[in-house]
Design a protein around this motif. Structure first.
Motif, PDB file in Angstrom:
ATOM      1  N   THR A   1       0.864  -1.035  -0.116  1.00  0.00           N
ATOM      2  CA  THR A   1      -0.123   0.072   0.114  1.00  0.00           C
ATOM      3  C   THR A   1       0.714   1.299   0.039  1.00  0.00           C
ATOM      4  OG1 THR A   1      -1.802  -1.095   1.133  1.00  0.00           O
ATOM      5  CG2 THR A   1      -1.896   1.084   1.363  1.00  0.00           C
ATOM      6  N   ALA A   2       1.879   1.140   0.962  1.00  0.00           N
ATOM      7  CA  ALA A   2       3.013   2.345   1.028  1.00  0.00           C
ATOM      8  C   ALA A   2       3.630   2.701  -0.493  1.00  0.00           C
ATOM      9  CB  ALA A   2       3.678   2.071   2.052  1.00  0.00           C
ATOM     10  N   THR A   3       3.786   1.655  -0.963  1.00  0.00           N
ATOM     11  CA  THR A   3       4.468   1.704  -2.426  1.00  0.00           C
ATOM     12  C   THR A   3       3.487   2.301  -3.265  1.00  0.00           C
ATOM     13  OG1 THR A   3       6.049  -0.122  -2.034  1.00  0.00           O
ATOM     14  CG2 THR A   3       5.782   0.477  -4.277  1.00  0.00           C
ATOM     15  N   SER A   4       2.549   1.824  -3.535  1.00  0.00           N
ATOM     16  CA  SER A   4       1.469   2.326  -4.677  1.00  0.00           C
ATOM     17  C   SER A   4       1.100   3.799  -3.982  1.00  0.00           C
ATOM     18  CB  SER A   4      -0.030   1.725  -4.135  1.00  0.00           C
ATOM     19  OG  SER A   4       0.296   0.110  -4.655  1.00  0.00           O
ATOM     20  N   VAL A   5       1.056   4.274  -2.961  1.00  0.00           N
ATOM     21  CA  VAL A   5       0.839   5.685  -2.744  1.00  0.00           C
ATOM     22  C   VAL A   5       2.047   6.308  -3.167  1.00  0.00           C
ATOM     23  CG1 VAL A   5       0.830   7.284  -0.844  1.00  0.00           C
ATOM     24  CG2 VAL A   5      -0.690   5.215  -0.596  1.00  0.00           C
ATOM     25  N   ARG A   6       3.439   5.674  -2.981  1.00  0.00           N
ATOM     26  CA  ARG A   6       4.627   6.584  -3.460  1.00  0.00           C
ATOM     27  C   ARG A   6       4.403   6.758  -5.079  1.00  0.00           C
ATOM     28  NH1 ARG A   6       9.305   3.272  -1.975  1.00  0.00           N
ATOM     29  NH2 ARG A   6      10.300   4.781  -3.239  1.00  0.00           N
ATOM     30  N   VAL A   7       3.844   5.661  -5.631  1.00  0.00           N
ATOM     31  CA  VAL A   7       3.900   5.735  -7.218  1.00  0.00           C
ATOM     32  C   VAL A   7       2.812   6.759  -7.386  1.00  0.00           C
ATOM     33  CG1 VAL A   7       3.154   4.136  -9.106  1.00  0.00           C
ATOM     34  CG2 VAL A   7       4.724   3.410  -7.438  1.00  0.00           C
ATOM     35  N   LEU A   8       1.880   6.536  -6.631  1.00  0.00           N
ATOM     36  CA  LEU A   8       0.794   7.664  -7.049  1.00  0.00           C
ATOM     37  C   LEU A   8       1.325   9.188  -7.030  1.00  0.00           C
ATOM     38  CD1 LEU A   8      -2.382   8.036  -7.867  1.00  0.00           C
ATOM     39  CD2 LEU A   8      -2.904   8.047  -5.453  1.00  0.00           C
ATOM     40  N   GLU A   9       1.863   9.343  -5.788  1.00  0.00           N
ATOM     41  CA  GLU A   9       2.359  10.761  -5.654  1.00  0.00           C
ATOM     42  C   GLU A   9       3.468  11.236  -6.919  1.00  0.00           C
ATOM     43  OE1 GLU A   9       4.122  10.038  -1.642  1.00  0.00           O
ATOM     44  OE2 GLU A   9       2.070  10.941  -0.864  1.00  0.00           O
ATOM     45  N   ARG A  10       4.452  10.018  -7.254  1.00  0.00           N
ATOM     46  CA  ARG A  10       5.415  10.321  -8.462  1.00  0.00           C
ATOM     47  C   ARG A  10       4.567  10.687  -9.419  1.00  0.00           C
ATOM     48  NH1 ARG A  10       9.892  12.459 -10.049  1.00  0.00           N
ATOM     49  NH2 ARG A  10      10.892  11.214 -11.758  1.00  0.00           N
ATOM     50  N   VAL A  11       3.449   9.985  -9.916  1.00  0.00           N
ATOM     51  CA  VAL A  11       2.668  10.356 -10.766  1.00  0.00           C
ATOM     52  C   VAL A  11       2.194  11.891 -10.898  1.00  0.00           C
ATOM     53  CG1 VAL A  11       0.542   9.827 -12.457  1.00  0.00           C
ATOM     54  CG2 VAL A  11       1.895   7.921 -11.639  1.00  0.00           C
ATOM     55  N   LEU A  12       1.733  12.326  -9.698  1.00  0.00           N
ATOM     56  CA  LEU A  12       0.932  13.520  -9.434  1.00  0.00           C
ATOM     57  C   LEU A  12       2.334  14.252  -9.610  1.00  0.00           C
ATOM     58  CD1 LEU A  12      -1.312  15.086  -8.497  1.00  0.00           C
ATOM     59  CD2 LEU A  12      -0.655  14.941  -6.230  1.00  0.00           C
ATOM     60  N   GLU A  13       3.122  14.207  -9.102  1.00  0.00           N
ATOM     61  CA  GLU A  13       4.516  15.204  -9.289  1.00  0.00           C
ATOM     62  C   GLU A  13       4.864  15.421 -10.714  1.00  0.00           C
ATOM     63  OE1 GLU A  13       9.325  15.208  -8.264  1.00  0.00           O
ATOM     64  OE2 GLU A  13       7.870  13.863  -7.325  1.00  0.00           O
ATOM     65  N   LEU A  14       4.942  14.394 -11.712  1.00  0.00           N
ATOM     66  CA  LEU A  14       5.399  14.590 -12.972  1.00  0.00           C
ATOM     67  C   LEU A  14       4.074  15.025 -13.740  1.00  0.00           C
ATOM     68  CD1 LEU A  14       7.104  11.132 -13.494  1.00  0.00           C
ATOM     69  CD2 LEU A  14       8.103  13.160 -13.008  1.00  0.00           C
ATOM     70  N   GLY A  15       2.916  14.715 -13.290  1.00  0.00           N
ATOM     71  CA  GLY A  15       1.754  15.387 -14.425  1.00  0.00           C
ATOM     72  C   GLY A  15       1.413  14.219 -15.386  1.00  0.00           C
ATOM     73  N   THR A  16       2.115  14.120 -16.327  1.00  0.00           N
ATOM     74  CA  THR A  16       1.767  12.993 -17.076  1.00  0.00           C
ATOM     75  C   THR A  16       3.282  12.371 -18.005  1.00  0.00           C
ATOM     76  OG1 THR A  16      -0.020  14.020 -18.325  1.00  0.00           O
ATOM     77  CG2 THR A  16       0.848  12.210 -19.443  1.00  0.00           C
ATOM     78  N   ALA A  17       3.398  11.180 -17.359  1.00  0.00           N
ATOM     79  CA  ALA A  17       4.625  10.432 -17.713  1.00  0.00           C
ATOM     80  C   ALA A  17       4.643   8.943 -18.129  1.00  0.00           C
ATOM     81  CB  ALA A  17       5.504  10.566 -16.327  1.00  0.00           C
ATOM     82  N   PRO A  18       5.641   8.556 -18.754  1.00  0.00           N
ATOM     83  CA  PRO A  18       5.513   7.111 -19.202  1.00  0.00           C
ATOM     84  C   PRO A  18       6.253   6.342 -18.207  1.00  0.00           C
ATOM     85  CG  PRO A  18       7.389   8.178 -20.160  1.00  0.00           C
ATOM     86  CD  PRO A  18       6.669   9.056 -19.677  1.00  0.00           C
ATOM     87  N   LEU A  19       6.043   4.803 -18.217  1.00  0.00           N
ATOM     88  CA  LEU A  19       6.351   3.966 -17.158  1.00  0.00           C
ATOM     89  C   LEU A  19       7.663   4.269 -16.564  1.00  0.00           C
ATOM     90  CD1 LEU A  19       6.229   1.483 -15.225  1.00  0.00           C
ATOM     91  CD2 LEU A  19       6.394   0.222 -17.548  1.00  0.00           C
ATOM     92  N   THR A  20       8.793   4.289 -17.675  1.00  0.00           N
ATOM     93  CA  THR A  20      10.185   4.588 -17.690  1.00  0.00           C
ATOM     94  C   THR A  20      10.577   5.448 -16.540  1.00  0.00           C
ATOM     95  OG1 THR A  20      10.661   3.385 -19.685  1.00  0.00           O
ATOM     96  CG2 THR A  20      12.479   4.648 -18.561  1.00  0.00           C
ATOM     97  N   GLU A  21       9.731   6.863 -16.868  1.00  0.00           N
ATOM     98  CA  GLU A  21      10.196   7.796 -16.058  1.00  0.00           C
ATOM     99  C   GLU A  21       9.555   7.865 -14.633  1.00  0.00           C
ATOM    100  OE1 GLU A  21       9.902  12.801 -16.349  1.00  0.00           O
ATOM    101  OE2 GLU A  21       9.027  11.570 -18.009  1.00  0.00           O
ATOM    102  N   ILE A  22       8.313   7.161 -14.574  1.00  0.00           N
ATOM    103  CA  ILE A  22       7.810   6.937 -13.164  1.00  0.00           C
ATOM    104  C   ILE A  22       8.575   6.283 -12.312  1.00  0.00           C
ATOM    105  CG2 ILE A  22       5.917   6.137 -12.097  1.00  0.00           C
ATOM    106  CD1 ILE A  22       4.114   6.934 -14.509  1.00  0.00           C
TER     107      ILE A  22
END
Length: 252
Positions: A12-33
């Motif tokens: 769960t903690a990792t999923s939240v971190r991934v979500l926060e990373r997507v939010l930070e980037l705006g729109t991004a491909p998997l490699t960048e995330i």
């Protein structure tokens, strides 16, 4: 010191971190995330797929973005805050009457969050957006909220403050901040004179009940919040608005 065991579920903690990373980037491909994670791309991809199935992330072609479902969630949560409706009406009245940017803030998890903000006709680039975090020690809304806390609660919250030096005017010392909070309690209004943003000044009045602490504020970055308006006119309007919100909280 917090002696409570860490009961977080790793996935769960990792999923939240991934979500926060997507939010930070705006729109991004998997490699960048996946770039800043100590995980394989396939593992990050699995978390993104789960978030997508839950409707929290949207995949468009080969890129990901946070879904608008958060708008629904945020709007619903904000509407559930007891003083939101009355506070928003007072914010609009303040902004329309003064021409200044105005807003409503609340303390949650020792952070000041802007519940609602609106720009004023007389302000330049200043903008305080809904959801924005405001500094406790350097903003008028933050200091108005601190002044509403009991001594024991205030001690706990001040232990979390890092006293970031935003501008040369920022109060970066707990003792000086406590002295200023005494003045806020006497006057009923907190002030920020270019302490958070170099060209901006603000005023705020706090309110609270047994479980919620908030403040209503005005701000300007064009020098219009000064003189008699800063010392008398706007403070009187803020105190009146805060009293109306406080009365509504008690009624509810």
């Amino acid at each position: 010191m917090n002696d409570r065991p860490d009961t977080r579920v790793k996935a769960t903690a990792t999923s939240v971190r991934v979500l926060e990373r997507v939010l930070e980037l705006g729109t991004a491909p998997l490699t960048e995330i996946a770039r800043e994670f100590d995980l394989s791309k396939s593992s990050v991809h699995n978390h993104l797929q789960t978030l997508e199935r839950l409707g929290l992330v949207v995949k468009e072609d080969r890129t990901y973005r946070v879904s608008l479902r958060f708008l629904e969630i945020g709007t619903s949560v904000r509407a559930s805050v007891p003083f939101y409706r009355t506070g928003r009406a007072e914010v609009d009245r303040l902004s329309n009457g003064s021409g200044l940017a105005a807003g409503l803030a609340v303390l949650e998890r020792d952070e000041v969050i802007c519940l609602y903000g609106t720009g004023g006709q007389r302000t330049g680039t200043l903008s305080v957006e809904s959801g924005q975090r405001l500094p406790l020690h350097a903003s008028a809304p933050g200091k108005a909220i601190l002044a509403e806390l009991s001594e024991s609660r205030l001690d706990d919250v001040l232990d979390t403050v890092e006293y970031e030096q935003f501008t040369p005017e920022t109060l970066a010392d707990e003792s000086a901040l406590r002295d200023q909070l005494d003045q806020v309690r006497t006057r009923g209004v907190a002030a920020d004179r270019k302490e958070w943003q170099t060209e901006a000044s603000g005023l705020a009045a706090g309110f609270s009940d047994s479980s919620l602490v908030g403040s209503i504020f005005v701000a300007s970055d064009d020098g219009s919040l000064s003189g008699k308006q800063f010392q008398q006119d706007i403070p009187g309007l803020l105190v009146s608005a805060a009293n109306k919100v406080r009365q509504e909280m008690r009624r509810q």
